[in-house]
Design an enzyme around this catalytic site. Structure first.
Site, PDB file in Angstrom:
ATOM      1  CG  ASN A  15      40.865  37.348  38.454  1.00  0.00           C
ATOM      2  OD1 ASN A  15      40.818  35.963  38.477  1.00  0.00           O
ATOM      3  ND2 ASN A  15      40.450  37.848  37.334  1.00  0.00           N
ATOM      4  CB  SER A  70      43.862  38.485  36.888  1.00  0.00           C
ATOM      5  OG  SER A  70      43.538  38.929  36.814  1.00  0.00           O
ATOM      6  CB  THR A  81      37.488  37.136  43.010  1.00  0.00           C
ATOM      7  OG1 THR A  81      38.619  36.738  41.577  1.00  0.00           O
ATOM      8  CG2 THR A  81      37.936  38.127  43.258  1.00  0.00           C
ATOM      9  N   GLY A 138      43.283  42.470  36.782  1.00  0.00           N
ATOM     10  CA  GLY A 138      43.303  43.860  35.918  1.00  0.00           C
ATOM     11  C   GLY A 138      42.489  45.032  37.006  1.00  0.00           C
ATOM     12  CG  ASP A 139      42.433  48.569  34.182  1.00  0.00           C
ATOM     13  OD1 ASP A 139      43.641  48.227  35.424  1.00  0.00           O
ATOM     14  OD2 ASP A 139      42.766  48.434  32.973  1.00  0.00           O
ATOM     15  CD  GLU A 192      33.895  41.898  40.777  1.00  0.00           C
ATOM     16  OE1 GLU A 192      33.793  41.420  41.835  1.00  0.00           O
ATOM     17  OE2 GLU A 192      33.502  41.288  39.773  1.00  0.00           O
ATOM     18  CB  THR A 233      45.934  42.172  30.306  1.00  0.00           C
ATOM     19  OG1 THR A 233      44.814  41.457  30.489  1.00  0.00           O
ATOM     20  CG2 THR A 233      45.719  42.779  28.975  1.00  0.00           C
ATOM     21  CD  GLU A 245      35.287  43.164  33.016  1.00  0.00           C
ATOM     22  OE1 GLU A 245      34.313  42.678  32.474  1.00  0.00           O
ATOM     23  OE2 GLU A 245      36.472  43.376  32.855  1.00  0.00           O
TER      24      GLU A 245
END
Length: 298
Positions: free
Chosen positions: A9, A12, A40, A66-67, A72, A93, A276
């Site tokens: 990502n 991030s 992404t 991140g998480d 995903e 984070t 999320e």
């Protein structure tokens, strides 16, 4: 000659993450690996790319972000017939799962972990139809993870969550939610402030939020904070750092393979998985044992 796909990502950690990814790729290329790279752009890109990668002739996936990104990619692997091993390059984070599994952060140590090819299978949770690697939660402060602006997350890291959480407390006024909890181990209808269903120990940067959780025990750790006054809430949150909050009389803590939480309130109750938004109650949450192969250090 092994082929590894890097799914990341780009939002991030921004430049720092990009630099680390490039270092990892260069090191792997120097060692004779074939490396692919995928950035992404929107939600579900990482999951779809992981599913596609598992169908093709790759040997492993490195996920960076991140998480939410890690969730995903892990979900994509879990949904695939051929389950490629996952290496988690912490880049977001908080990265609760990477912290819990003690995944190396330094480039050299991360490369050593890949070279050793030491794989362990870990559990994942399933919340209705969505997989989670770390946690499903609802109630007080649940919306913090998806209301913190990404720019603030990038600059402040995990402190962004704490600051936002402090701001949210006066707004929420400790409103309770009425739910029905059903499991083999615990069943109740009651007013609660928060529920947390964990696969790993660390949640939201709190390393002992679910102090007895294990990712290979075939069980989920459930914590329910019941209706409480301000003093009790402060006491519970102060004890979270040591893991002693689970002994508080306003906290219910149990392990289970399967739990259902239904909404008995008049308002909608949002659910969050791995940081999320994931819909609303009711939910059924169950464990999938040994479904995800991951790289770990020896």
């Amino acid at each position: 000659m092994k082929k590894i796909k890097v799914i990341y990502n780009p939002s991030s950690g921004r430049q720092m993450v990009q630099r680390r990814i490039d270092e990892i790729i260069i090191n792997l290329l120097d060692r004779g690996y074939i490396v692919g790279k995928y950035a992404t752009k929107k939600k579900n890109d990482a999951q779809n790319e992981a599913i596609k990668t598992c169908k093709e002739g790759w040997d492993a996936i490195i996920a960076c972000g991140g998480d939410g990104t890690i969730n995903e990619v892990a979900s994509g692997i879990a949904r695939s017939d051929k389950k490629l091993p996952l290496a988690i390059l912490a880049g977001g984070t908080v990265n609760d799962f990477a912290t819990y599994m003690e995944i190396p952060k330094a480039t050299n140590d991360f490369i050593k972990m890949i070279e050793a090819w030491n794989i362990e299978y870990v559990d994942m949770g399933v919340c209705n139809d969505s997989y989670f690697i770390n946690v499903a939660t609802g109630g007080l402060l649940t919306n913090v993870a998806h209301t913190v602006p990404s720019e603030i997350k990038t600059v402040l890291g995990r402190m962004a969550y704490y600051f936002e959480g402090i701001k949210e407390i006066p707004r929420q006024k400790f409103e309770t939610i009425k739910v029905k909890v059903t499991s083999e181990e615990y069943t109740s209808e009651e007013d609660i402030l928060l529920f947390v269903i964990s696969n790993g120990k660390s949640v939201g940067g709190f390393k002992k939020l679910s102090p007895t959780a294990e990712v290979q025990d075939g069980l989920l750790d459930c914590m329910i904070i019941k209706k409480a006054d301000f003093q009790d809430i402060v006491s519970i949150f102060l004890k979270i750092y040591t893991g002693e909050h689970v002994n508080h009389p306003k906290v219910e803590y149990f392990k289970t393979k399967d739990v259902t939480i239904e909404n008995l309130s008049l308002k909608e109750i949002h659910v969050d998985i791995d940081g999320e938004y994931a819909g609303e109650l009711p939910i059924n949450v169950r464990i999938k044992r040994n479904i995800l192969p991951i790289f770990v250090k020896k």
